[in-house]
Scaffold this motif. Structure first.
Motif, PDB file in Angstrom:
ATOM      1  N   HIS A  43       0.849  -1.194   0.000  1.00 45.50           N
ATOM      2  CA  HIS A  43       0.000   0.000   0.000  1.00 45.50           C
ATOM      3  C   HIS A  43       0.877   1.233   0.000  1.00 45.50           C
ATOM      4  CE1 HIS A  43       0.825   0.720   4.244  1.00 45.50           C
ATOM      5  NE2 HIS A  43       0.360  -0.461   4.579  1.00 45.50           N
ATOM      6  N   ASN A  44       0.237   2.356  -0.175  1.00 42.23           N
ATOM      7  CA  ASN A  44       0.941   3.631  -0.185  1.00 42.23           C
ATOM      8  C   ASN A  44       1.730   3.815   1.115  1.00 42.23           C
ATOM      9  OD1 ASN A  44       0.943   6.570   0.660  1.00 42.23           O
ATOM     10  ND2 ASN A  44       0.305   6.808  -1.459  1.00 42.23           N
ATOM     11  N   ARG A  45       2.949   4.363   1.009  1.00 42.67           N
ATOM     12  CA  ARG A  45       3.810   4.573   2.179  1.00 42.67           C
ATOM     13  C   ARG A  45       4.383   6.001   2.179  1.00 42.67           C
ATOM     14  NH1 ARG A  45       4.392  -0.115   4.793  1.00 42.67           N
ATOM     15  NH2 ARG A  45       3.855  -1.997   3.624  1.00 42.67           N
ATOM     16  N   THR A  46       3.509   6.959   1.977  1.00 43.70           N
ATOM     17  CA  THR A  46       3.953   8.348   1.870  1.00 43.70           C
ATOM     18  C   THR A  46       3.995   9.066   3.216  1.00 43.70           C
ATOM     19  OG1 THR A  46       1.672   8.954   1.369  1.00 43.70           O
ATOM     20  CG2 THR A  46       3.159   8.658  -0.511  1.00 43.70           C
ATOM     21  N   ALA A  47       3.556   8.398   4.289  1.00 41.98           N
ATOM     22  CA  ALA A  47       3.425   9.083   5.580  1.00 41.98           C
ATOM     23  C   ALA A  47       4.753   9.623   6.103  1.00 41.98           C
ATOM     24  CB  ALA A  47       2.795   8.146   6.614  1.00 41.98           C
ATOM     25  N   ASP A  48       5.861   8.989   5.725  1.00 47.48           N
ATOM     26  CA  ASP A  48       7.164   9.440   6.218  1.00 47.48           C
ATOM     27  C   ASP A  48       7.701  10.653   5.466  1.00 47.48           C
ATOM     28  OD1 ASP A  48       7.173   7.496   8.145  1.00 47.48           O
ATOM     29  OD2 ASP A  48       8.318   6.056   6.944  1.00 47.48           O
ATOM     30  N   GLY A  49       6.940  11.137   4.482  1.00 49.33           N
ATOM     31  CA  GLY A  49       7.345  12.369   3.817  1.00 49.33           C
ATOM     32  C   GLY A  49       7.844  12.200   2.396  1.00 49.33           C
ATOM     33  N   ASP A  50       7.975  10.939   1.930  1.00 47.16           N
ATOM     34  CA  ASP A  50       8.373  10.711   0.536  1.00 47.16           C
ATOM     35  C   ASP A  50       7.112  10.460  -0.285  1.00 47.16           C
ATOM     36  OD1 ASP A  50       9.225   9.855  -1.917  1.00 47.16           O
ATOM     37  OD2 ASP A  50      10.625   8.342  -1.157  1.00 47.16           O
TER      38      ASP A  50
END
Ligand SMILES: [Zn+2]
Length: 161
Positions: A43-50
């Motif tokens: 799944h999407n893993r944008t939470a860390d800022g990338d």
């Protein structure tokens, strides 16, 4: 679109829900081999800022590392939301096969407008504007309300933070 397609799209919606629960934008995708085996899902893993950590580009990279060109061409990518242009290009560069999506980029743009969001800075191009003569199927109306609700919750969370 057949029952197997709908089953895999439902799994993608589950992955989108898992993304939302872990603080990420609600998108999920999986890769199915030509023999019908699920090889990879994410799944999407944008939470860390990338903001480039989309599941479809993760699939393209996984496929490039693990599958032959022939295996890639016979594989299908299922995804809760239509590929963005970055992921569509990655899909094309590594030579993956058919794409099946549950909700379209156009649909997502409409939903975000209904929530009161400002338009994004990257144009929501349809896959066919990036990939020529590709086998692309979508959307799946049976999942629209469920996916819209995930995006509504995500928008509300981001608006409150
Ligand atoms: Zn993308």
């Amino acid at each position: 679109m057949n029952d197997q397609d709908r089953q895999h799209l439902t799994r993608c919606a589950e992955l989108a829900g898992a993304a939302l629960r872990s603080g990420n934008d609600p998108f999920g995708s999986l890769l199915m081999s030509g023999a019908g085996e699920v090889l990879f899902e994410d799944h999407n893993r944008t939470a860390d800022g990338d903001a480039t950590q989309h599941p479809e580009i993760a699939i393209a990279r996984w496929a490039a590392a693990h599958l032959s060109p022939e295996q890639r061409a016979r594989a299908t990518v299922y995804t809760s939301g239509e590929h963005c242009l970055m992921c569509a290009a990655a899909h094309g560069w590594v030579g993956l096969g058919r794409i099946v999506y549950a909700s379209s980029s156009r649909q997502l743009t409409e939903w975000m407008g209904e929530f009161g969001a400002q338009p994004g800075r990257v144009n929501p191009l349809p896959i066919q504007d990036v990939l020529r003569e590709w086998s692309v199927e979508g959307l799946e109306p049976a999942l629209s309300a469920r996916l819209r609700e995930l995006h509504r919750q995500n928008f509300r969370r981001q608006a409150e933070s």
